[in-house]
Motif scaffolding. Structure first.
Motif, mmCIF file in Angstrom:
data_model
loop_
_atom_site.group_PDB
_atom_site.id
_atom_site.type_symbol
_atom_site.label_atom_id
_atom_site.label_comp_id
_atom_site.label_asym_id
_atom_site.label_seq_id
_atom_site.Cartn_x
_atom_site.Cartn_y
_atom_site.Cartn_z
ATOM 1 N N GLY A 131 -23.031 8.725 -10.699
ATOM 2 C CA GLY A 131 -22.785 10.070 -11.212
ATOM 3 C C GLY A 131 -22.956 10.144 -12.721
ATOM 4 O O GLY A 131 -23.289 9.160 -13.388
ATOM 5 N N ILE A 132 -22.716 11.310 -13.253
ATOM 6 C CA ILE A 132 -22.899 11.523 -14.686
ATOM 7 C C ILE A 132 -21.870 10.745 -15.505
ATOM 8 O O ILE A 132 -22.185 10.162 -16.549
ATOM 9 C CB ILE A 132 -22.808 13.030 -15.020
ATOM 10 C CG1 ILE A 132 -23.905 13.797 -14.269
ATOM 11 C CG2 ILE A 132 -22.937 13.254 -16.522
ATOM 12 C CD1 ILE A 132 -25.298 13.386 -14.623
ATOM 13 N N ILE A 133 -20.624 10.697 -15.042
ATOM 14 C CA ILE A 133 -19.553 10.070 -15.816
ATOM 15 C C ILE A 133 -19.790 8.573 -16.022
ATOM 16 O O ILE A 133 -19.641 8.062 -17.146
ATOM 17 C CB ILE A 133 -18.183 10.322 -15.157
ATOM 18 C CG1 ILE A 133 -17.928 11.834 -15.019
ATOM 19 C CG2 ILE A 133 -17.069 9.650 -15.959
ATOM 20 C CD1 ILE A 133 -17.943 12.575 -16.340
ATOM 21 N N PRO A 134 -20.168 7.792 -14.993
ATOM 22 C CA PRO A 134 -20.350 6.346 -15.225
ATOM 23 C C PRO A 134 -21.557 6.019 -16.096
ATOM 24 O O PRO A 134 -21.661 4.901 -16.603
ATOM 25 C CB PRO A 134 -20.541 5.780 -13.811
ATOM 26 C CG PRO A 134 -20.035 6.826 -12.890
ATOM 27 C CD PRO A 134 -20.292 8.126 -13.572
ATOM 28 N N ARG A 135 -22.466 6.957 -16.285
ATOM 29 C CA ARG A 135 -23.681 6.651 -17.031
ATOM 30 C C ARG A 135 -23.397 6.586 -18.526
ATOM 31 O O ARG A 135 -22.658 7.397 -19.074
ATOM 32 C CB ARG A 135 -24.758 7.706 -16.762
ATOM 33 C CG ARG A 135 -25.148 7.807 -15.299
ATOM 34 C CD ARG A 135 -26.357 8.691 -15.127
ATOM 35 N NE ARG A 135 -26.617 8.946 -13.702
ATOM 36 C CZ ARG A 135 -27.733 9.480 -13.232
ATOM 37 N NH1 ARG A 135 -28.684 9.849 -14.081
ATOM 38 N NH2 ARG A 135 -27.899 9.682 -11.949
ATOM 39 N N LYS A 136 -24.035 5.622 -19.173
ATOM 40 C CA LYS A 136 -23.891 5.449 -20.613
ATOM 41 C C LYS A 136 -24.990 6.223 -21.325
ATOM 42 O O LYS A 136 -26.111 6.333 -20.823
ATOM 43 C CB LYS A 136 -23.980 3.963 -20.959
ATOM 44 C CG LYS A 136 -23.699 3.640 -22.413
ATOM 45 C CD LYS A 136 -23.830 2.141 -22.654
ATOM 46 C CE LYS A 136 -23.590 1.812 -24.114
ATOM 47 N NZ LYS A 136 -23.769 0.366 -24.389
ATOM 48 N N SER A 137 -24.672 6.756 -22.479
ATOM 49 C CA SER A 137 -25.671 7.508 -23.236
ATOM 50 C C SER A 137 -26.738 6.568 -23.788
ATOM 51 O O SER A 137 -26.507 5.366 -23.973
ATOM 52 C CB SER A 137 -25.006 8.261 -24.387
ATOM 53 O OG SER A 137 -24.353 7.349 -25.250
#
Length: 266
Positions: A131-137
């Motif tokens: 999901g979006i939350i676990p992804r690192k920028s």
């Protein structure tokens, strides 16, 4: 007669009587790379089906009295009435560090005549993306080695980039140069900085793929690169599947805290 009797006795002694449970069906219709199989009970959606001659298929259309399978290989060697066996596993490919330096097809089988793959782990091709939350920028640059590109276009690890252009304008050259440029990065002792590469050739000529592999080998780049080859002579299902295969192999590096560059060249 005694020699024949001894041979028969040896065959009887070596005969295995252990019961095995196999789910077997038969092909009823076969056309355009799609087989309809009767007799496969408890088959799963997206399960790998084994046909004679080490040919595999995917169970996609699950009906009440038959199963529709897409053939992943040369369907011309199959015929109506051939056996089809369930494998008990969903469509998956081998992953791991043992694939580096190898050329594989769209379902992860080696095609470089270097023996079997050194891998004991496999990933299903169909996986749920994070999901979006676990992804690192995106915070780490990716250098292509081409000064005009690196100075004008910010490319980072974790970013998607589309290379658009007419025929023979050097799109593949940009991708290959990027892979070659990672050699100095991968020679460092810091494992977190290393970047492993996956080159997916979709619908290209075999001679073109062979030439690219030779270029990578001559420059010492194959030791950190995996080549997934689905050439123009391969059936359409394999060409379609090759992009998912390359992505699955890249997910192994992602899941183990490493970086990966995937090039889809069609």
């Amino acid at each position: 007669m005694s020699a024949i009797a001894e041979l028969i006795q040896k065959e009887i002694e070596s005969l295995s009587t252990d019961p095995t449970k196999t789910n077997v069906g038969r092909i009823t219709t076969l056309a355009d790379g799609v087989a309809r199989v009767d007799g496969l009970s408890k088959v799963m959606y997206n399960e790998m089906i084994q046909f004679p001659g080490e040919i595999y298929g995917i169970a996609l259309n699950l009906e009440e009295d038959s199963v529709g399978c897409v053939i992943l290989g040369d369907a011309s060697s199959l015929k109506e009435g051939d056996e089809a066996k369930t494998t008990g596993k969903l469509l998956s490919v081998d992953v791991g560090m043992g694939l580096l330096g190898r050329v594989v097809d769209a379902i992860g089988r080696p095609v470089d005549d270097k023996g079997p793959l050194d891998s004991d782990e496999s990933y299903p091709v169909e996986r749920i993306a994070p999901g979006i939350i676990p992804r690192k920028s995106v915070d780490q640059p990716l250098q292509t080695g081409i000064m005009a590109v690196d100075s004008m276009i910010p490319i980072g690890r974790g970013q998607r980039e589309l290379i658009i252009g007419d025929r023979q304008t050097g799109k593949t050259a940009v991708a290959i140069d990027t892979i070659l440029n990672q050699k100095s990065v991968n020679q460092s002792d810091n494992e977190k900085d290393k970047l492993y590469c996956i080159y997916v050739a979709i619908g290209q000529k075999r001679s073109t793929v062979a030439q690219i592999v030779k270029t990578l080998e001559d420059n010492g780049a194959m030791e950190y690169t995996i080549v997934v080859s689905a050439t123009a002579s391969e059936p359409a299902p394999l060409q379609f599947l090759s992009a998912y295969t390359g992505c699955t192999m890249g997910e192994f590096f992602r899941d183990n805290g490493m970086h990966a560059l995937i090039v889809y060249d069609d």
